[in-house]
Write an enzyme that holds these catalytic residues in place. Structure first.
Site, PDB file in Angstrom:
ATOM      1  N   SER A 274       5.156   1.704  -6.758  1.00 51.28           N
ATOM      2  CA  SER A 274       5.536   2.172  -8.102  1.00 51.28           C
ATOM      3  C   SER A 274       6.568   3.288  -8.042  1.00 51.28           C
ATOM      4  O   SER A 274       7.566   3.274  -8.783  1.00 51.28           O
ATOM      5  CB  SER A 274       4.298   2.620  -8.888  1.00 51.28           C
ATOM      6  N   HIS A 304      -1.555  -2.750  -5.040  1.00 56.93           N
ATOM      7  CA  HIS A 304      -1.203  -1.366  -5.406  1.00 56.93           C
ATOM      8  C   HIS A 304      -2.217  -0.861  -6.432  1.00 56.93           C
ATOM      9  O   HIS A 304      -3.393  -0.723  -6.119  1.00 56.93           O
ATOM     10  CB  HIS A 304       0.228  -1.325  -5.921  1.00 56.93           C
ATOM     11  N   HIS A 350      -5.467   2.301   4.226  1.00 56.73           N
ATOM     12  CA  HIS A 350      -4.293   2.858   3.555  1.00 56.73           C
ATOM     13  C   HIS A 350      -3.076   2.627   4.428  1.00 56.73           C
ATOM     14  O   HIS A 350      -3.162   2.675   5.653  1.00 56.73           O
ATOM     15  CB  HIS A 350      -4.483   4.360   3.291  1.00 56.73           C
ATOM     16  N   ARG A 359      -7.974  12.413  -1.976  1.00 54.03           N
ATOM     17  CA  ARG A 359      -8.238  12.077  -3.380  1.00 54.03           C
ATOM     18  C   ARG A 359      -9.631  11.466  -3.532  1.00 54.03           C
ATOM     19  O   ARG A 359     -10.285  11.639  -4.560  1.00 54.03           O
ATOM     20  CB  ARG A 359      -7.155  11.130  -3.907  1.00 54.03           C
ATOM     21  N   ASP A 405      -9.041   4.603  -4.493  1.00 49.45           N
ATOM     22  CA  ASP A 405      -9.583   3.560  -5.361  1.00 49.45           C
ATOM     23  C   ASP A 405     -11.062   3.308  -5.125  1.00 49.45           C
ATOM     24  O   ASP A 405     -11.740   2.739  -5.985  1.00 49.45           O
ATOM     25  CB  ASP A 405      -8.811   2.246  -5.146  1.00 49.45           C
TER      26      ASP A 405
END
Length: 470
Positions: A274, A304, A350, A359, A405
């Protein structure tokens, strides 16, 4: 020889950490009473333009590394080829926003309440200026964003022209494209603005886009899942709190979660799909609306941003088949069943990181603080213990640890936002802050049209034959 290489790497790491620590200290001591973000940028931009000019003239021929065939065939993975000022992703340390780690951002950025999560407006200020803002500066920026948060009716009509069954990301991107009609950059370019001033209408577009996307996103959510009953803006709330409110969630903890979510999803250096797409499209002097809409289309891909949707659906499939009180052994069996069917365990691994995503960790800390007994959180905790050893045993995964995620969907689900298909829209709203911040600097620094060289397989084969014979 191996010993000296190890020592060299350790020295390099220590120097890097020292530089990062110095950077953090520098950021923390910077202060200004100016509450206007635009004025701050007008002061900063000439300095950075000179810095870039000097870097190019004095060190432009310095080599950054060698390109291998694997890199060319592997999606340019590992190539150093982009300038991205707002954040840097280290394989071992994770993301740093202008030199600050996520825990450091949580510590120094202003919050809505004592010991609360950082306000996204504060991160926007940090990304644009490289300085930690005061609470007064963040409040002023929050009010400016509120003043820009107006949506023309034709934007909603463009969304309404789509079937209500269209994917939330399709509806969201359509709304962003409709906002493009009001682009200040496009108007200024058509009037012949000098290229040295490109950043100013880009700034106007970017702040307006950041201010408006939560309204468009909330409209899409209410249209699809809440019979079209729209909730208006609350002028007393901040950016993250207001977004939660417009979605229909007024629990103070959910508002805190939304502040954290938007902050940690805002930027992840320039190489992800993105961010890179937004930068690439903008390099053709497409305005921020066109560039960000293109970025959203990349974010909508399963590899993504759509991954956060897949994680919650997979976790719920575990519960459906095995129940909430699944044992570690049962969970191991289910993980192996997933892998043996040719699928991946979503939320793990990742492309750059080689450790647990910071995160993920800050969301885990949030869950331990606010929802320690939630069955789905407890399942996620079990997965944290079970999955990495299995992926390591499999031997095909460079990073077996959970990413961002793996956790976000469970938190959202706990507070009532259970519609997994919508999660990527939340990601998109967040990513507007990072992409637009860098886009302003792309224009200010006069970064050129992006045009990498491509080759054919025949070219690569011939090149390798020549290399082997020489």
């Amino acid at each position: 020889m191996a010993f000296f290489k190890t020592v060299s790497k350790l020295r390099s790491r220590l120097n890097q950490q020292s530089n990062l620590s110095n950077s953090v200290r520098w950021l923390q001591i910077q202060s200004s009473s100016d509450l206007d973000l635009h004025s701050q940028l007008k002061e900063l931009i000439p300095e950075q333009q000179e810095r870039l000019k000097k870097l190019k003239s004095e060190h432009g021929k310095v080599q950054l590394g060698n390109i291998t065939v694997d890199m060319v065939l592997g999606g340019m993975r590992g190539m150093t080829g982009l300038l991205w000022e707002t954040s840097l992703l280290d394989p071992d340390e994770g993301i740093r926003f202008r030199g600050l780690s996520i825990p450091e951002c949580q510590k120094v950025l202003p919050a809505a309440k004592p010991d609360g999560e950082p306000l996204p407006e504060g991160l926007l200020w940090l990304l644009l200026t490289g300085k930690v803002p005061s609470k007064e500066q963040v409040d002023a920026l929050s009010k400016e964003l509120q003043s820009r948060a107006t949506i023309p009716d034709y934007v909603y009509k463009a969304i309404d022209a789509l079937p209500v069954t269209a994917h939330p990301m399709t509806q969201f991107t359509t709304g962003v494209m409709a906002l493009q009609v009001q682009s200040e950059f496009q108007k200024a370019y058509e009037k012949g603005i000098h290229k040295s001033k490109y950043w100013e209408p880009t700034y106007e577009d970017s702040l307006s886009l950041i201010a408006r996307v939560p309204l468009v996103a909330a409209y899409v959510y209410r249209r699809i899942y809440k019979d079209g009953k729209v909730i208006p803006v609350d002028d007393c709330l901040d950016y993250g709190g207001n977004f939660s409110h417009m979605l229909g969630f007024d629990d103070p903890q959910m508002q805190e979660l939304m502040r954290l979510y938007v902050t940690i999803h805002s930027d992840h250096e320039g190489g992800n799909v993105s961010a890179h797409t937004g930068h690439l499209v903008a390099s053709a002097l497409s305005d921020p609306y066109l560039s960000f809409a293109a970025a959203l289309n990349g974010l909508a891909g399963p590899l993504h941003g759509l991954a956060n949707q897949e994680v919650l659906l997979w976790i719920k499939s575990v519960v459906d088949e095995c129940g909430e009180n699944i044992t570690a052994e049962q969970l191991k069996d289910y993980v192996w069943k997933t892998l043996n069917s040719g699928k991946v365990v979503p939320g793990f691994g990742h492309g750059v990181l080689r450790k647990t995503d910071p995160r993920y960790m800050c969301q885990r800390e949030f869950a331990k603080k606010h929802l320690p007994n939630d069955p789905l959180f407890q399942l996620v905790s079990k997965l944290y213990d079970v999955v990495p050893p299995i992926l390591t045993e499999l031997g095909k995964v460079k990073n077996p640890w959970p990413n961002v995620d793996a956790h976000s969907g469970v938190l959202l689900n706990y507070y009532g936002l259970t519609e997994a298909k919508y999660f990527t829209v939340l990601f998109g709203v967040s990513r507007s802050i990072g992409i637009c911040s860098q886009l302003i600097w792309d224009r200010a620094l006069g970064l050129p049209l992006e045009r990498p060289k491509s080759v054919t397989m025949e070219w690569l084969e011939n090149h390798c034959k020549k290399a082997a014979s020489s």
